[in-house]
Scaffold this motif. Sequence first.
Motif, PDB file in Angstrom:
ATOM      1  N   SER A   1       5.659   4.495   0.575  1.00 10.38           N
ATOM      2  CA  SER A   1       5.053   4.322  -0.751  1.00 10.38           C
ATOM      3  C   SER A   1       6.049   3.666  -1.693  1.00 10.38           C
ATOM      4  CB  SER A   1       4.603   5.671  -1.313  1.00 10.38           C
ATOM      5  OG  SER A   1       3.584   6.221  -0.519  1.00 10.38           O
ATOM      6  N   PRO A   2       6.004   2.388  -1.893  1.00  4.66           N
ATOM      7  CA  PRO A   2       5.057   1.444  -1.300  1.00  4.66           C
ATOM      8  C   PRO A   2       5.572   0.891   0.028  1.00  4.66           C
ATOM      9  CG  PRO A   2       6.367   0.301  -2.930  1.00  4.66           C
ATOM     10  CD  PRO A   2       6.827   1.750  -2.917  1.00  4.66           C
TER      11      PRO A   2
ATOM     12  N   PHE B   1       0.839  -1.202   0.000  1.00  7.35           N
ATOM     13  CA  PHE B   1       0.000   0.000   0.000  1.00  7.35           C
ATOM     14  C   PHE B   1       0.867   1.242   0.000  1.00  7.35           C
ATOM     15  CE2 PHE B   1       0.611  -1.473   4.334  1.00  7.35           C
ATOM     16  CZ  PHE B   1       1.020  -0.342   5.005  1.00  7.35           C
ATOM     17  N   ASN B   2       0.261   2.365  -0.370  1.00  4.74           N
ATOM     18  CA  ASN B   2       0.893   3.684  -0.299  1.00  4.74           C
ATOM     19  C   ASN B   2       0.185   4.499   0.775  1.00  4.74           C
ATOM     20  OD1 ASN B   2       2.396   2.922  -2.512  1.00  4.74           O
ATOM     21  ND2 ASN B   2       1.236   4.145  -3.962  1.00  4.74           N
ATOM     22  N   VAL B   3       0.912   5.427   1.400  1.00  2.00           N
ATOM     23  CA  VAL B   3       0.335   6.333   2.396  1.00  2.00           C
ATOM     24  C   VAL B   3       0.491   7.765   1.908  1.00  2.00           C
ATOM     25  CG1 VAL B   3       0.487   7.198   4.763  1.00  2.00           C
ATOM     26  CG2 VAL B   3       0.834   4.751   4.302  1.00  2.00           C
ATOM     27  N   VAL B   4      -0.609   8.519   1.933  1.00  2.39           N
ATOM     28  CA  VAL B   4      -0.611   9.943   1.592  1.00  2.39           C
ATOM     29  C   VAL B   4      -1.157  10.690   2.810  1.00  2.39           C
ATOM     30  CG1 VAL B   4      -1.521  11.715   0.057  1.00  2.39           C
ATOM     31  CG2 VAL B   4      -0.984   9.445  -0.854  1.00  2.39           C
ATOM     32  N   LEU B   5      -0.479  11.757   3.215  1.00  2.00           N
ATOM     33  CA  LEU B   5      -0.907  12.581   4.347  1.00  2.00           C
ATOM     34  C   LEU B   5      -1.345  13.936   3.831  1.00  2.00           C
ATOM     35  CD1 LEU B   5       2.055  11.672   6.723  1.00  2.00           C
ATOM     36  CD2 LEU B   5      -0.197  10.586   6.586  1.00  2.00           C
ATOM     37  N   ARG B   6      -2.507  14.409   4.304  1.00  2.00           N
ATOM     38  CA  ARG B   6      -3.046  15.697   3.827  1.00  2.00           C
ATOM     39  C   ARG B   6      -3.466  16.575   5.005  1.00  2.00           C
ATOM     40  NH1 ARG B   6      -5.365  11.995   0.010  1.00  2.00           N
ATOM     41  NH2 ARG B   6      -4.693  12.499  -2.099  1.00  2.00           N
ATOM     42  N   THR B   7      -3.101  17.852   4.913  1.00  2.00           N
ATOM     43  CA  THR B   7      -3.607  18.869   5.837  1.00  2.00           C
ATOM     44  C   THR B   7      -4.422  19.856   5.008  1.00  2.00           C
ATOM     45  OG1 THR B   7      -1.776  20.429   5.578  1.00  2.00           O
ATOM     46  CG2 THR B   7      -1.472  18.660   7.204  1.00  2.00           C
ATOM     47  N   GLU B   8      -4.840  20.948   5.636  1.00  2.00           N
ATOM     48  CA  GLU B   8      -5.582  21.965   4.888  1.00  2.00           C
ATOM     49  C   GLU B   8      -4.768  22.549   3.741  1.00  2.00           C
ATOM     50  OE1 GLU B   8      -7.122  22.121   9.132  1.00  2.00           O
ATOM     51  OE2 GLU B   8      -5.194  21.890   8.165  1.00  2.00           O
TER      52      GLU B   8
END
Length: 175
Positions: free
Chosen positions: A91-92, A74-81
Amino acid sequence: VSADDAADGTEIEFFGGQVGAVAIVHSGGDPGGMAAGRCEPAGRHDWFVMDVPTGQDESAQLVVMNPFDEVAQFNVVLRTEGRTVKPGPLSPFVLAPHHSVGISLNDYLLLGPDEESLVGHVIQRVGRVVVGGLAVSAAGVRGEAALAGAGARWVLPGAGDAGGRRLVVLNRSGS
């Protein structure tokens, strides 16, 4: 079930009907507290852990479990405002069958002065996983299963509590 690590996962199999399950997490540390998180019945392609805190004196872990017989990737994406971060080591990420991992989000993204929310997005590439989050702050402990995909409509049951409420919404399309 005793667990010393956030990544210590449990799989429940029930024979002879259908059940629902929830995990109650006790924290004996500072701050002490208790959290409840629902169990998930199956793996999905997209998982969203909403509002995980990585500000000052806060810590959050993304907990990914592979209870299945095949390797998962799996891949991980982190998002803020205002930011999107795709950490290279995540990733991966390859997870062996019947294993789980706790990923410290503080190691990859700390909330800045104008940021209030962090969303962890796990994107399945190979195999299947089940995802949750564990957060510790001055307010206490919070554990939750991730949302299994984005939706066009959500209903939030409950209201009338004494504290304030904050609603965190992710627009995955970017529009």
